[in-house]
Design a protein around this motif. Sequence first.
Motif, mmCIF file in Angstrom:
data_model
loop_
_atom_site.group_PDB
_atom_site.id
_atom_site.type_symbol
_atom_site.label_atom_id
_atom_site.label_comp_id
_atom_site.label_asym_id
_atom_site.label_seq_id
_atom_site.Cartn_x
_atom_site.Cartn_y
_atom_site.Cartn_z
ATOM 1 N N VAL A 359 0.845 -1.199 0.000
ATOM 2 C CA VAL A 359 0.000 0.000 0.000
ATOM 3 C C VAL A 359 0.879 1.246 0.000
ATOM 4 O O VAL A 359 1.861 1.342 0.751
ATOM 5 C CB VAL A 359 -0.920 0.008 1.233
ATOM 6 C CG1 VAL A 359 -1.730 1.298 1.284
ATOM 7 C CG2 VAL A 359 -1.845 -1.209 1.198
ATOM 8 N N PHE A 360 0.498 2.210 -0.853
ATOM 9 C CA PHE A 360 1.198 3.498 -0.922
ATOM 10 C C PHE A 360 0.210 4.583 -0.482
ATOM 11 O O PHE A 360 -0.833 4.786 -1.107
ATOM 12 C CB PHE A 360 1.697 3.777 -2.345
ATOM 13 C CG PHE A 360 2.803 2.855 -2.779
ATOM 14 C CD1 PHE A 360 4.132 3.261 -2.744
ATOM 15 C CD2 PHE A 360 2.516 1.565 -3.212
ATOM 16 C CE1 PHE A 360 5.152 2.412 -3.128
ATOM 17 C CE2 PHE A 360 3.525 0.705 -3.607
ATOM 18 C CZ PHE A 360 4.863 1.128 -3.560
ATOM 19 N N GLU A 361 0.523 5.228 0.636
ATOM 20 C CA GLU A 361 -0.384 6.206 1.217
ATOM 21 C C GLU A 361 -0.394 7.506 0.409
ATOM 22 O O GLU A 361 0.619 7.917 -0.165
ATOM 23 C CB GLU A 361 0.036 6.521 2.657
ATOM 24 C CG GLU A 361 0.038 5.323 3.588
ATOM 25 C CD GLU A 361 -1.372 4.840 3.903
ATOM 26 O OE1 GLU A 361 -2.326 5.645 3.715
ATOM 27 O OE2 GLU A 361 -1.524 3.677 4.324
ATOM 28 N N GLY A 362 -1.546 8.155 0.353
ATOM 29 C CA GLY A 362 -1.637 9.465 -0.263
ATOM 30 C C GLY A 362 -0.732 10.464 0.442
ATOM 31 O O GLY A 362 -0.590 10.413 1.669
ATOM 32 N N GLY A 363 -0.108 11.352 -0.301
ATOM 33 C CA GLY A 363 0.795 12.334 0.284
ATOM 34 C C GLY A 363 2.234 11.878 0.364
ATOM 35 O O GLY A 363 3.095 12.605 0.865
ATOM 36 N N THR A 364 2.532 10.654 -0.126
ATOM 37 C CA THR A 364 3.910 10.148 -0.121
ATOM 38 C C THR A 364 4.505 10.221 -1.527
ATOM 39 O O THR A 364 3.798 10.309 -2.523
ATOM 40 C CB THR A 364 3.970 8.694 0.382
ATOM 41 O OG1 THR A 364 3.192 7.860 -0.496
ATOM 42 C CG2 THR A 364 3.411 8.592 1.787
ATOM 43 N N VAL A 365 5.836 10.178 -1.585
ATOM 44 C CA VAL A 365 6.565 10.186 -2.854
ATOM 45 C C VAL A 365 7.493 8.971 -2.875
ATOM 46 O O VAL A 365 8.185 8.693 -1.887
ATOM 47 C CB VAL A 365 7.387 11.486 -3.025
ATOM 48 C CG1 VAL A 365 8.207 11.436 -4.309
ATOM 49 C CG2 VAL A 365 6.478 12.701 -3.036
ATOM 50 N N ARG A 366 7.475 8.254 -3.982
ATOM 51 C CA ARG A 366 8.338 7.080 -4.128
ATOM 52 C C ARG A 366 9.094 7.151 -5.454
ATOM 53 O O ARG A 366 8.707 7.861 -6.377
ATOM 54 C CB ARG A 366 7.503 5.793 -4.073
ATOM 55 C CG ARG A 366 6.835 5.531 -2.737
ATOM 56 C CD ARG A 366 7.875 5.195 -1.662
ATOM 57 N NE ARG A 366 7.225 4.840 -0.402
ATOM 58 C CZ ARG A 366 6.945 5.712 0.555
ATOM 59 N NH1 ARG A 366 7.241 7.005 0.385
ATOM 60 N NH2 ARG A 366 6.368 5.318 1.673
ATOM 61 N N GLU A 367 10.177 6.397 -5.513
ATOM 62 C CA GLU A 367 11.001 6.375 -6.724
ATOM 63 C C GLU A 367 11.193 4.929 -7.175
ATOM 64 O O GLU A 367 11.629 4.082 -6.383
ATOM 65 C CB GLU A 367 12.363 7.017 -6.440
ATOM 66 C CG GLU A 367 13.228 7.248 -7.672
ATOM 67 C CD GLU A 367 14.480 8.054 -7.314
ATOM 68 O OE1 GLU A 367 14.354 9.283 -7.080
ATOM 69 O OE2 GLU A 367 15.564 7.457 -7.242
ATOM 70 N N SER A 368 10.832 4.631 -8.418
ATOM 71 C CA SER A 368 11.056 3.284 -8.953
ATOM 72 C C SER A 368 12.262 3.320 -9.896
ATOM 73 O O SER A 368 12.517 4.334 -10.566
ATOM 74 C CB SER A 368 9.819 2.792 -9.708
ATOM 75 O OG SER A 368 9.668 3.476 -10.933
#
Length: 437
Positions: A359-368
Amino acid sequence: MTKQAPPAILVDGISKTFEIPTEGAHTLKERALHPFRRGAVRKMRSLRNVSFHVEPGEFFGVVGRNGSGKSTMLKTLAGIYGIDEGAIHVDGRMSTFIELGVGFNPDLAAYDNVMLNAQMLGLGRAEAKARFDKILEFAELGDFADLKIKNYSSGMLVRLAFAVMIQVDAEILLIDEVLAVGDAAFQQKCFDEFERIRESGATVILVTHDMSAVKRFCDRALLLERGTVVAIGDPEEIGDQYLDMNFSRDAQAEVAAEIAADPDDEETSADVAKISLAGTVNHDRDRHGNGKAEIVDSWIENADGERVEVLPFGTPCTFAMRVAFHETVENPLFGMTVLTDQGVTVFEPNNLDLPPMGVFEGGTVRESRITFDSYLAPGRYILTPSICKDESALEWFDRRPRMHRLLVTGTVKTLGTMHPPFTLDVTTPTDDQAVSA
């Protein structure tokens, strides 16, 4: 001791400057009232102290971006332009092929034009007449011999001109951008003729933007930039330098600095307009998604972690993408589509077959990050990053078509779009595996 043959062509420190009027008389009255007034001019240096030599029998390539001085240099060798400084020495009979079909008369049929053009290029009338059928056969125009060439298509015209050109028996050939003529089948015939010319021992100077032709035919190559010699040497290395100059961010920054130093140079301005098409494209008019997640940045890295748009064949690389999640999503699919510049899908890595991402929460930033070796065949590619709902391409969170262009350089010869490492063994079968002839 054997005496070494002199160079077929020796260019020693030549320079050429053009004067471009910035104003002039626009009417007959102005010219009559001011017959001796000289309008203001802008000087443009097209060649700057250029030196090189070409050995007898050498196939020599000349490359460079638009406005680098390639065609000007060829015209100085041909005697069309005079030079301001330096010297040119030519040892042998020369023929020049700068513009295909120069001298053709549109109101005459193929036979008359072939006779005229062949004699302009150095063939005698009897020779031209004897080779006429061969010229028409090569140009695939046997059914149109009696048709006035003003009724020819552009492709028919260049085929005829090229067919005349290759019949000229000269010791030195100056050739400017004549490879891209006709359809694919005719271009292959042209390549075959270049192989024949190369094997005949003629000395050739070829000006072109086609790096594959340079690497395929040339013994050495010269790279020009704004009228100055950048490098002379191995065709593969020169070709890679040329491509890097066209597509790297450093090259763009360098030319931009040159414009700042010389803002009135229209030739350089045209170069910047051209090379600015490389790299990030950002065709956001085609972008689509429901906005639950947003691709805020993406880039290509080389093995050293540097952002690039040009990769040598076979080297490690990474496609990275930074995603901002505006709503909470579960197990998203991070992906990239690699297409040829004709739009054919080549490679589409994603995490579909990997363990769930969670799960990826709203308001977060991730890098693939997707890492692979660039065994894409040398050429141009289009990259499209995307993020969507796992196992459902119908719900796009964000998809940015043609966001990047990638250039893969190298001299690998393949008809495919990928060329990964492989092994090939040929063995002798054992008796029980052998078959009778």
